[in-house]
Design a protein around this motif. Structure first.
Motif, PDB file in Angstrom:
ATOM      1  N   ASP A   1       0.824  -1.210   0.000  1.00 27.00           N
ATOM      2  CA  ASP A   1       0.000   0.000   0.000  1.00 27.00           C
ATOM      3  C   ASP A   1       0.859   1.261   0.000  1.00 27.00           C
ATOM      4  N   ARG A   2       1.984   1.244   0.713  1.00 24.06           N
ATOM      5  CA  ARG A   2       2.797   2.451   0.830  1.00 24.06           C
ATOM      6  C   ARG A   2       3.682   2.691  -0.394  1.00 24.06           C
ATOM      7  N   PHE A   3       4.088   1.650  -1.118  1.00 27.13           N
ATOM      8  CA  PHE A   3       5.000   1.808  -2.248  1.00 27.13           C
ATOM      9  C   PHE A   3       4.277   1.981  -3.583  1.00 27.13           C
ATOM     10  N   LYS A   4       2.953   1.842  -3.596  1.00 30.56           N
ATOM     11  CA  LYS A   4       2.261   1.955  -4.880  1.00 30.56           C
ATOM     12  C   LYS A   4       2.394   3.378  -5.427  1.00 30.56           C
ATOM     13  N   GLY A   5       2.662   3.444  -6.710  1.00 30.75           N
ATOM     14  CA  GLY A   5       2.806   4.744  -7.360  1.00 30.75           C
ATOM     15  C   GLY A   5       4.210   5.290  -7.374  1.00 30.75           C
ATOM     16  N   TRP A   6       5.174   4.634  -6.684  1.00 33.17           N
ATOM     17  CA  TRP A   6       6.564   5.101  -6.735  1.00 33.17           C
ATOM     18  C   TRP A   6       7.193   4.629  -8.039  1.00 33.17           C
ATOM     19  N   SER A   7       7.987   5.483  -8.673  1.00 40.57           N
ATOM     20  CA  SER A   7       8.496   5.183 -10.012  1.00 40.57           C
ATOM     21  C   SER A   7       9.545   4.079 -10.022  1.00 40.57           C
ATOM     22  N   HIS A   8      10.090   3.680  -8.855  1.00 41.72           N
ATOM     23  CA  HIS A   8      11.117   2.641  -8.815  1.00 41.72           C
ATOM     24  C   HIS A   8      10.644   1.397  -8.062  1.00 41.72           C
ATOM     25  N   SER A   9       9.338   1.203  -8.006  1.00 44.97           N
ATOM     26  CA  SER A   9       8.796  -0.003  -7.377  1.00 44.97           C
ATOM     27  C   SER A   9       7.630  -0.510  -8.203  1.00 44.97           C
ATOM     28  N   GLY A  10       7.285  -1.762  -8.002  1.00 45.85           N
ATOM     29  CA  GLY A  10       6.176  -2.352  -8.734  1.00 45.85           C
ATOM     30  C   GLY A  10       5.567  -3.503  -7.962  1.00 45.85           C
ATOM     31  N   HIS A  11       4.324  -3.795  -8.258  1.00 49.38           N
ATOM     32  CA  HIS A  11       3.606  -4.874  -7.568  1.00 49.38           C
ATOM     33  C   HIS A  11       2.719  -5.612  -8.559  1.00 49.38           C
ATOM     34  N   VAL A  12       2.656  -6.932  -8.393  1.00 49.25           N
ATOM     35  CA  VAL A  12       1.764  -7.771  -9.202  1.00 49.25           C
ATOM     36  C   VAL A  12       1.144  -8.825  -8.278  1.00 49.25           C
ATOM     37  N   THR A  13      -0.147  -8.989  -8.388  1.00 46.26           N
ATOM     38  CA  THR A  13      -0.849 -10.079  -7.699  1.00 46.26           C
ATOM     39  C   THR A  13      -1.058 -11.209  -8.698  1.00 46.26           C
ATOM     40  N   LEU A  14      -0.369 -12.322  -8.483  1.00 46.29           N
ATOM     41  CA  LEU A  14      -0.485 -13.487  -9.371  1.00 46.29           C
ATOM     42  C   LEU A  14      -1.769 -14.227  -9.040  1.00 46.29           C
ATOM     43  N   ALA A  15      -2.582 -14.470 -10.054  1.00 42.78           N
ATOM     44  CA  ALA A  15      -3.920 -14.999  -9.813  1.00 42.78           C
ATOM     45  C   ALA A  15      -4.057 -16.473 -10.156  1.00 42.78           C
ATOM     46  N   ARG A  16      -3.304 -16.980 -11.126  1.00 47.50           N
ATOM     47  CA  ARG A  16      -3.536 -18.329 -11.614  1.00 47.50           C
ATOM     48  C   ARG A  16      -2.404 -19.252 -11.211  1.00 47.50           C
ATOM     49  N   GLY A  17      -2.758 -20.394 -10.646  1.00 49.68           N
ATOM     50  CA  GLY A  17      -1.752 -21.380 -10.257  1.00 49.68           C
ATOM     51  C   GLY A  17      -1.237 -22.152 -11.464  1.00 49.68           C
ATOM     52  N   GLU A  18       0.067 -22.400 -11.491  1.00 50.92           N
ATOM     53  CA  GLU A  18       0.696 -23.116 -12.606  1.00 50.92           C
ATOM     54  C   GLU A  18       1.511 -24.313 -12.110  1.00 50.92           C
ATOM     55  N   ARG A  19       1.284 -24.736 -10.867  1.00 50.30           N
ATOM     56  CA  ARG A  19       2.096 -25.820 -10.318  1.00 50.30           C
ATOM     57  C   ARG A  19       1.673 -27.159 -10.914  1.00 50.30           C
ATOM     58  N   SER A  20       0.432 -27.519 -10.777  1.00 51.26           N
ATOM     59  CA  SER A  20      -0.095 -28.758 -11.355  1.00 51.26           C
ATOM     60  C   SER A  20      -1.610 -28.707 -11.284  1.00 51.26           C
ATOM     61  N   ARG A  21      -2.281 -29.576 -12.009  1.00 47.28           N
ATOM     62  CA  ARG A  21      -3.742 -29.593 -11.951  1.00 47.28           C
ATOM     63  C   ARG A  21      -4.230 -30.059 -10.582  1.00 47.28           C
ATOM     64  N   LEU A  22      -3.449 -30.930  -9.924  1.00 50.53           N
ATOM     65  CA  LEU A  22      -3.821 -31.377  -8.583  1.00 50.53           C
ATOM     66  C   LEU A  22      -3.745 -30.211  -7.599  1.00 50.53           C
ATOM     67  N   ALA A  23      -2.655 -29.424  -7.638  1.00 46.90           N
ATOM     68  CA  ALA A  23      -2.508 -28.295  -6.721  1.00 46.90           C
ATOM     69  C   ALA A  23      -3.578 -27.230  -6.989  1.00 46.90           C
ATOM     70  N   ASP A  24      -3.892 -26.991  -8.256  1.00 46.89           N
ATOM     71  CA  ASP A  24      -4.920 -26.000  -8.577  1.00 46.89           C
ATOM     72  C   ASP A  24      -6.277 -26.435  -8.056  1.00 46.89           C
ATOM     73  N   HIS A  25      -6.605 -27.712  -8.238  1.00 43.64           N
ATOM     74  CA  HIS A  25      -7.899 -28.198  -7.771  1.00 43.64           C
ATOM     75  C   HIS A  25      -7.956 -28.180  -6.245  1.00 43.64           C
ATOM     76  N   ALA A  26      -6.845 -28.521  -5.595  1.00 42.99           N
ATOM     77  CA  ALA A  26      -6.831 -28.531  -4.132  1.00 42.99           C
ATOM     78  C   ALA A  26      -7.008 -27.128  -3.569  1.00 42.99           C
ATOM     79  N   SER A  27      -6.395 -26.120  -4.213  1.00 44.11           N
ATOM     80  CA  SER A  27      -6.533 -24.753  -3.727  1.00 44.11           C
ATOM     81  C   SER A  27      -7.951 -24.231  -3.894  1.00 44.11           C
ATOM     82  N   GLU A  28      -8.713 -24.820  -4.820  1.00 48.28           N
ATOM     83  CA  GLU A  28     -10.084 -24.374  -5.043  1.00 48.28           C
ATOM     84  C   GLU A  28     -11.080 -25.051  -4.103  1.00 48.28           C
ATOM     85  N   VAL A  29     -10.894 -26.349  -3.862  1.00 46.93           N
ATOM     86  CA  VAL A  29     -11.924 -27.100  -3.136  1.00 46.93           C
ATOM     87  C   VAL A  29     -11.600 -27.320  -1.671  1.00 46.93           C
ATOM     88  N   LEU A  30     -10.351 -27.150  -1.255  1.00 44.46           N
ATOM     89  CA  LEU A  30      -9.989 -27.413   0.139  1.00 44.46           C
ATOM     90  C   LEU A  30     -10.023 -26.136   0.961  1.00 44.46           C
TER      91      LEU A  30
END
Length: 600
Positions: free
Chosen positions: A571-600
């Motif tokens: 929250d404090r570093f957003k908008g500074w010209s020498h910093s950046g932030h990304v929220t990764l949304a999609r899991g790419e580990r395996s189909r088992l890990a993706d399904h487990a993160s959704e249903v468990l």
């Protein structure tokens, strides 16, 4: 809508696929002539796909809905008055209002259920806010040990410290832990406030602005005499510290009947006990960066479909070549630019099959913004140490990680989104290939998930070895990508990589300065804002700092999604010209890990 088939045997449950579907092609008069179902039965028979994508409504199980719908004597009144069914407002997709939908309380929660952080004030505090009266907050010891500056964060309201709070501070001041350091800091602050104050003036309150904290306009009161008013109900042990503090709150209410007296505590059981006794109690809210973690800056924004039509009237474009990479820049003017931030990623994916647009905001000046096109790291020719981006967010993250002008990067995401792998690949490429940094330094919070296994033998790096299993796993993946050199080549590469990666403990970071280092802070969600400030201020010339974490997996006591140090720096570093932030949304580990993160 037609009724389902009548069961052939008593107590036979129909399956969901046995329901007859409503024929939308029939005239409305024919549909209306059919007998109406009850409210719950209508929901059971409606297709689930009509609900919004993100809904807080629990789904009705198919078998239970079938039983309710198949009952010929089912009427709306008894069904809605059942203790198992309640009505909750669910927003319509069109945004025109809210409709009430019955919800089965025994049904399982939705797969992606998230606990909501409730920052609810007591009724006494709300009434004081409405009338404009100042309040008196009685602080529990854990508030002071959690945030030593909490004394000065109650604005115009007064602060009251019971004698038992001072006693508990004295008990916790010994040791080298964070709690002990905070207790000692509070004691030094109180000593500075009490200094040069006459003994008789303490009872009238000490101005909290005495030490230069202009925002604190209230006064600090101490418990100067034993309570002689009403006592707590019988059965509560008098010697317990929490009960004595509750007795002080009740006594203050009796002495100052027109004043709003509120207990502030981080202890949930303490607040529950106070509410049960009719005493107003609240959590400490001032350490929360955000009230709702869903409002956290994501670093990514989707442009509207008509973006170029509305904002491309006087657009300018040019190309620049930096570090052998050619990029296109657009200077765009329009009302949409007022909502953007520097280094924020923007994208536009047309639905008519045209090529998508991915860019990053480089400059902002009122309604004018300069947007730079991104390097495509999803293509194999732009791979980073053999790693390519598998989705849009990973491409954004690699553009930040490989940008030498970006000194501070934060990556958020659930397990399997590739935070550690991308960070290590970018670090190895810039340490061993481009020689931009001297070495990679890896550190993380040593908070165990289960029971602690005790002391670990060896040097600092050997002690940190078990905590760095995630990095070892990712190093194996990065080493396997190099298959040209055979077994001996891979072994030599692994030794070279190990020599350039240093594993450090957080306990020995104070006072250090890192020059030309690639510093990775893993599991940063378990850090307090004060701890993460200590780490980020270690950066010397030419150092890049990465903070990785998942704010949904916090193991540190008293930390929440809203008060975590990772949330704080995002929250404090957003908008500074020498910093950046990304929220990764999609899991790419395996189909088992993706399904487990959704249903468990």
């Amino acid at each position: 809508m037609p009724l389902p088939k009548i069961p052939t045997k008593p107590a036979t449950l129909l399956l969901a696929e046995d329901y007859p579907k409503a024929d939308r092609s029939k005239p409305a008069a024919v549909q209306a002539a059919k007998p109406k179902l009850s409210a719950v039965a209508e929901i059971a028979a409606e297709p689930v796909a009509k609900a919004p994508a993100k809904t807080t409504r629990a789904k009705v199980p198919a078998k239970q809905a079938a039983l309710v719908a198949a009952s010929p004597q089912a009427t709306p009144a008894p069904l809605l008055s059942s203790p198992l069914v309640m009505e909750t407002p669910v927003a319509k997709p069109s945004g025109r209002g809210k409709e009430k939908q019955p919800v089965d309380l025994e049904a399982p929660h939705p797969a992606k259920h998230k606990a909501v952080e409730m920052t609810v004030k007591s009724s006494t505090s709300r009434n004081a806010d409405q009338t404009g009266k100042t309040k008196m907050f009685v602080l529990d010891t854990n508030v002071l040990m959690h945030d030593p500056s909490s004394l000065f964060r109650f604005e115009e309201h007064d602060v009251y410290l019971p004698m038992m709070t001072l006693e508990e501070l004295d008990d916790h001041k010994k040791g080298m832990s964070e709690v002990a350091r905070n207790a000692r800091q509070v004691s030094r602050t109180l000593d500075a406030l009490v200094g040069s104050i006459d003994d008789g003036a303490i009872e009238n309150g000490i101005p909290l602005a005495k030490l230069g904290n202009k925002d604190a306009k209230g006064r600090l009161f101490f418990q100067t005499r034993l309570q002689n008013g009403p006592t707590l109900p019988e059965g509560l042990p008098v010697g317990k510290a929490d009960n004595q503090i509750l007795g002080v709150v009740r006594n203050l209410e009796a002495e100052q009947p027109g004043r709003a007296i509120v207990l502030v505590s981080k202890d949930i059981n303490m607040r529950i006990k106070a509410r049960a006794l009719g005493l107003p109690a609240e959590d400490y809210f001032n350490d929360h960066v955000l009230e709702d973690s869903d409002l956290l800056y994501s670093g990514i924004v989707q442009l509207p479909d008509d973006f170029w039509n509305k904002n491309g009237k006087d657009m300018e474009s040019w190309q620049e070549n930096k570090n052998g990479v050619s990029s296109t820049f657009y200077r765009v003017t329009g009302p949409t630019m007022l909502t953007l931030l520097v280094n924020q990623f923007v994208y536009l994916e047309p639905k008519n099959g045209e090529a998508p647009f991915y860019g990053q905001v480089k400059q902002l000046n009122g309604k004018t913004a300069v947007i730079q096109t991104l390097r495509d790291f999803s293509h194999n020719k732009n791979n980073v140490w053999g790693v390519t981006a598998r989705n849009r967010e990973q491409n954004f993250a690699l553009n930040l990680l490989m940008n030498p002008e970006c000194d501070f990067v934060t990556l958020l995401g659930q397990a399997g989104t590739g935070k550690t792998l991308l960070a290590l690949a970018a670090g190895l490429a810039q340490v061993l290939e481009t020689k931009l940094y001297n070495e990679i330094i890896v550190t993380r919070v040593t908070v165990p998930v289960g029971e602690d296994i005790g002391f670990l033998p060896g040097t600092e790096e050997e002690k940190m070895g078990p905590w760095m299993g995630a990095f070892d796993d990712n190093l194996e993946v990065l080493n396997k990508s190099d298959s040209d050199g055979g077994e001996w080549g891979r072994a030599a590469t692994q030794d070279l990589i190990r020599s350039r990666i240093k594993i450090k403990s957080l306990n020995f970071m104070r006072g250090r300065t890192f020059v030309n280092k690639f510093l990775i802070i893993d599991e940063a969600q378990n850090l307090t804002p004060k701890q993460i400030k200590t780490l980020v201020t270690r950066a010397g010339p030419g150092t890049k700092i990465l903070c990785l974490g998942n704010i949904a997996q916090i193991d540190t006591p008293y930390l929440t999604e809203g008060s975590s140090g990772l949330t704080y720096v995002v929250d404090r570093f957003k908008g500074w010209s020498h910093s950046g932030h990304v929220t990764l949304a999609r899991g790419e580990r395996s189909r088992l890990a993706d399904h487990a993160s959704e249903v468990l």
